[in-house]
Design a protein around this motif. Structure first.
Motif, PDB file in Angstrom:
ATOM      1  N   TRP A   1      51.034  45.291  36.512  1.00  0.00           N
ATOM      2  CA  TRP A   1      52.423  45.552  36.879  1.00  0.00           C
ATOM      3  C   TRP A   1      52.496  45.924  38.359  1.00  0.00           C
ATOM      4  N   PRO A   2      53.596  45.594  39.045  1.00  0.00           N
ATOM      5  CA  PRO A   2      54.777  44.878  38.548  1.00  0.00           C
ATOM      6  C   PRO A   2      54.612  43.364  38.620  1.00  0.00           C
ATOM      7  N   THR A   3      53.659  42.873  39.411  1.00  0.00           N
ATOM      8  CA  THR A   3      53.431  41.434  39.520  1.00  0.00           C
ATOM      9  C   THR A   3      51.947  41.143  39.338  1.00  0.00           C
ATOM     10  N   ASP A   4      51.618  39.881  39.338  1.00  0.00           N
ATOM     11  CA  ASP A   4      50.223  39.478  39.138  1.00  0.00           C
ATOM     12  C   ASP A   4      49.503  39.333  40.477  1.00  0.00           C
ATOM     13  N   THR A   5      49.663  40.330  41.332  1.00  0.00           N
ATOM     14  CA  THR A   5      49.108  40.275  42.688  1.00  0.00           C
ATOM     15  C   THR A   5      47.600  40.053  42.685  1.00  0.00           C
ATOM     16  N   HIS A   6      46.907  40.738  41.795  1.00  0.00           N
ATOM     17  CA  HIS A   6      45.443  40.647  41.767  1.00  0.00           C
ATOM     18  C   HIS A   6      44.941  39.685  40.697  1.00  0.00           C
ATOM     19  N   GLN A   7      45.876  38.935  40.083  1.00  0.00           N
ATOM     20  CA  GLN A   7      45.515  37.934  39.084  1.00  0.00           C
ATOM     21  C   GLN A   7      44.639  38.543  37.981  1.00  0.00           C
ATOM     22  N   ALA A   8      45.039  39.756  37.561  1.00  0.00           N
ATOM     23  CA  ALA A   8      44.224  40.521  36.619  1.00  0.00           C
ATOM     24  C   ALA A   8      44.068  39.818  35.274  1.00  0.00           C
ATOM     25  N   ARG A   9      45.155  39.235  34.763  1.00  0.00           N
ATOM     26  CA  ARG A   9      45.079  38.616  33.439  1.00  0.00           C
ATOM     27  C   ARG A   9      44.043  37.484  33.420  1.00  0.00           C
ATOM     28  N   ASP A  10      44.103  36.621  34.427  1.00  0.00           N
ATOM     29  CA  ASP A  10      43.150  35.510  34.487  1.00  0.00           C
ATOM     30  C   ASP A  10      41.739  35.999  34.770  1.00  0.00           C
ATOM     31  N   ALA A  11      41.621  36.996  35.648  1.00  0.00           N
ATOM     32  CA  ALA A  11      40.300  37.515  36.009  1.00  0.00           C
ATOM     33  C   ALA A  11      39.588  38.074  34.781  1.00  0.00           C
ATOM     34  N   VAL A  12      40.288  38.872  33.998  1.00  0.00           N
ATOM     35  CA  VAL A  12      39.679  39.467  32.816  1.00  0.00           C
ATOM     36  C   VAL A  12      39.397  38.395  31.761  1.00  0.00           C
ATOM     37  N   ALA A  13      40.315  37.442  31.598  1.00  0.00           N
ATOM     38  CA  ALA A  13      40.101  36.371  30.628  1.00  0.00           C
ATOM     39  C   ALA A  13      38.877  35.540  30.989  1.00  0.00           C
ATOM     40  N   ALA A  14      38.664  35.310  32.288  1.00  0.00           N
ATOM     41  CA  ALA A  14      37.531  34.496  32.735  1.00  0.00           C
ATOM     42  C   ALA A  14      36.199  35.161  32.433  1.00  0.00           C
ATOM     43  N   THR A  15      36.193  36.490  32.417  1.00  0.00           N
ATOM     44  CA  THR A  15      34.935  37.229  32.253  1.00  0.00           C
ATOM     45  C   THR A  15      34.175  36.799  31.008  1.00  0.00           C
TER      46      THR A  15
ATOM     47  N   LYS B   1      32.033  43.689  34.893  1.00  0.00           N
ATOM     48  CA  LYS B   1      32.293  42.384  35.500  1.00  0.00           C
ATOM     49  C   LYS B   1      33.789  42.134  35.615  1.00  0.00           C
ATOM     50  N   ALA B   2      34.550  42.533  34.617  1.00  0.00           N
ATOM     51  CA  ALA B   2      36.004  42.354  34.667  1.00  0.00           C
ATOM     52  C   ALA B   2      36.598  43.124  35.838  1.00  0.00           C
ATOM     53  N   VAL B   3      36.130  44.342  36.052  1.00  0.00           N
ATOM     54  CA  VAL B   3      36.600  45.142  37.194  1.00  0.00           C
ATOM     55  C   VAL B   3      36.275  44.428  38.503  1.00  0.00           C
ATOM     56  N   ASP B   4      35.062  43.880  38.602  1.00  0.00           N
ATOM     57  CA  ASP B   4      34.661  43.177  39.829  1.00  0.00           C
ATOM     58  C   ASP B   4      35.538  41.951  40.086  1.00  0.00           C
ATOM     59  N   LEU B   5      35.825  41.188  39.035  1.00  0.00           N
ATOM     60  CA  LEU B   5      36.637  39.982  39.209  1.00  0.00           C
ATOM     61  C   LEU B   5      38.075  40.330  39.584  1.00  0.00           C
ATOM     62  N   VAL B   6      38.600  41.398  39.023  1.00  0.00           N
ATOM     63  CA  VAL B   6      39.946  41.830  39.405  1.00  0.00           C
ATOM     64  C   VAL B   6      39.959  42.226  40.881  1.00  0.00           C
ATOM     65  N   ALA B   7      38.946  42.979  41.301  1.00  0.00           N
ATOM     66  CA  ALA B   7      38.867  43.412  42.698  1.00  0.00           C
ATOM     67  C   ALA B   7      38.695  42.221  43.638  1.00  0.00           C
ATOM     68  N   GLU B   8      38.023  41.174  43.149  1.00  0.00           N
ATOM     69  CA  GLU B   8      37.814  39.980  43.972  1.00  0.00           C
ATOM     70  C   GLU B   8      39.132  39.276  44.271  1.00  0.00           C
ATOM     71  N   GLY B   9      40.083  39.346  43.342  1.00  0.00           N
ATOM     72  CA  GLY B   9      41.402  38.766  43.570  1.00  0.00           C
ATOM     73  C   GLY B   9      41.478  37.259  43.431  1.00  0.00           C
ATOM     74  N   LYS B  10      40.483  36.649  42.793  1.00  0.00           N
ATOM     75  CA  LYS B  10      40.476  35.195  42.616  1.00  0.00           C
ATOM     76  C   LYS B  10      40.415  34.840  41.128  1.00  0.00           C
TER      77      LYS B  10
ATOM     78  N   ALA C   1      29.848  47.252  28.028  1.00  0.00           N
ATOM     79  CA  ALA C   1      29.838  47.963  29.310  1.00  0.00           C
ATOM     80  C   ALA C   1      29.694  46.984  30.469  1.00  0.00           C
ATOM     81  N   ASP C   2      28.743  46.047  30.349  1.00  0.00           N
ATOM     82  CA  ASP C   2      28.544  45.056  31.412  1.00  0.00           C
ATOM     83  C   ASP C   2      29.758  44.135  31.527  1.00  0.00           C
ATOM     84  N   LEU C   3      30.344  43.780  30.387  1.00  0.00           N
ATOM     85  CA  LEU C   3      31.518  42.912  30.400  1.00  0.00           C
ATOM     86  C   LEU C   3      32.678  43.596  31.129  1.00  0.00           C
ATOM     87  N   THR C   4      32.861  44.880  30.870  1.00  0.00           N
ATOM     88  CA  THR C   4      33.938  45.616  31.525  1.00  0.00           C
ATOM     89  C   THR C   4      33.689  45.742  33.020  1.00  0.00           C
TER      90      THR C   4
END
Length: 420
Positions: free
Chosen positions: A131-145, A162-171, A157-160
């Motif tokens: 929220w409020p927008t998908d600025t960091h593309q969090a939904r896709d980043a976590v789904a990709a993990t 990695k999800a944090v890292d992908l969200v921070a990456e913003g891609k 634990a490792d999956l989580t």
């Protein structure tokens, strides 16, 4: 592949998914069983960005929780992680989106928020919400993990992490599309080739059944994952414009689930009001009025529009309690959650434009000239219409737009005074 074969694969995949989900639900310890489950989780998240239910402490022990918390803090992003079993019938009705929404509502003063939760369907998978927008593309980043080769045998634990890292990456979107391409490339089995050992073993009747089982079960799992990925990717694509204004609110919970959520929200507001300090809460009277109104609406609710009104009043009360009023819930469908922005909108058949608060999905739909997904209500003649098409004199929700067109509490109190 013929249509009949595709349907058969889809049915088999659905049965496998249902079996996996049922097994997970039975293992849940009922952390969400009670109206204060969301409050307990939110209280824990105020001291650490990571909440792990006792059922998952073996997979994510305290030492790993601290590492995850440090990892999140280093990103500088407003990430909250909630790892808890989700079971049909609990406070979240086994729905990760409801869980994320309740967590979001518990932090009204935090404009930006990213929530990573356990998946509703797969116990060892994750879902991302932002929220409020998908600025960091969090939904896709976590789904990709969950579809990365390197995460194939990873623990929670490792999956989580990695999800944090992908969200921070913003891609996230790019990562998700890449993962889907790799999945498509690996989903074409060649075990039935004429010269393969599998086909020879099956043909001579020696050990063919157990070898077929070894091939078929993983293939079904892969098919299930591919089906789920395909559905997700299709949901992410913009739907073509169609000539109806009213869309079924597919993401809205059923009425019973929604009532439970509204009861929990109103109860939580009452508890927060009792704990409030009169000297430091200048808007306390507004909070009390909103709480009382939400309770009356909830007690007399005759359908989803009324239950949505109780949620909207509870949101108004929380905003007043925090002293930081924000945008109201989405005008088109308050079940979408808090609005992200205000925009002009001209109702069909009218010349004037209304200034309404909308969620990001509805804003995108308007921008793309698509009809937004709206909350519907029953008209006097029995037709189902968008709630805002009801006469304002008959519906307080149509008159106020759930807070977009006028103060929801003022509208409710004015109508109550006239009724008396």
């Amino acid at each position: 592949m013929s249509t009949d074969v595709k349907r058969l694969i889809t049915v088999l995949a659905a049965l496998l998914l249902a079996a996996l989900t049922t097994a997970t639900a039975r293992a849940a310890d009922g952390d969400g069983d009670g109206p204060s489950a969301g409050q307990r989780i939110a209280s824990a998240l105020r001291t650490s960005p990571v909440y792990v239910n006792d059922a998952y402490t073996d997979a994510v022990p305290p030492s790993r929780q601290r590492q995850l918390a440090d990892r999140i803090r280093r990103t500088g992003l407003p990430i909250k992680v909630v790892l808890t079993p989700l079971t049909k019938g609990d406070a979240f009705d086994g729905d990760s989106e409801v869980l994320a929404g309740i967590v979001r509502d518990r932090f009204p003063d935090q404009r930006e928020l990213i929530v990573i939760t356990t998946d509703s369907d797969f116990p060892d998978s994750l879902e991302g919400y932002e929220w409020p927008t998908d600025t960091h593309q969090a939904r896709d980043a976590v789904a990709a993990t969950g579809f990365l080769d390197e995460m194939r045998n990873a623990g929670l634990a490792d999956l989580t992490a990695k999800a944090v890292d992908l969200v921070a990456e913003g891609k996230g979107r790019q990562r998700y599309e890449e993962a889907m391409k790799e999945l498509d490339g690996s989903a074409a089995p060649d075990a039935q080739a004429s010269g393969s050992p599998a086909s020879e073993s099956a043909s001579d009747g020696t050990g063919g059944w157990w070898l077929w089982s070894l091939i078929a079960v993983p293939a079904l799992v892969l098919t299930a994952l591919a089906t789920r990925a395909l559905v997700r990717s299709r949901v992410r694509k913009a739907a073509p414009a169609i000539p109806q204004l009213v869309f079924a609110a597919a993401r809205a919970a059923d009425e019973a689930q929604l009532r439970r959520r509204a009861e929990a929200e109103v109860l939580a507001l009452g508890e927060a009001t009792q704990a409030a300090d009169v000297t430091t809460t200048p808007g306390l009277q507004h909070v009390l009025d909103a709480y009382a109104a939400a309770g009356r609406v909830l007690d007399g609710a005759r359908g989803v529009p009324d239950l949505a009104g109780a949620l909207a009043l509870a949101q108004e009360g929380r905003d007043a309690l925090a002293g930081t009023p924000g945008l109201p819930l989405c005008f088109f469908n308050p079940l979408h959650g808090r609005a992200a922005l205000r925009t002009g909108w001209r109702p069909l058949g009218r010349r004037d434009r209304l200034d309404v608060a909308v969620c990001q999905d509805c804003a995108d739909a308007l921008r793309d000239r698509r009809a937004p997904e709206v909350l519907t209500a029953r008209a006097g003649d029995g037709r189902t219409v968008p709630y805002f098409e009801l006469p304002a004199g008959r519906s307080v929700w149509a008159a106020t737009g759930y807070g977009s067109l006028a103060s929801l509490l003022d509208g409710f109190n004015s109508r109550s005074s006239k009724a008396r």
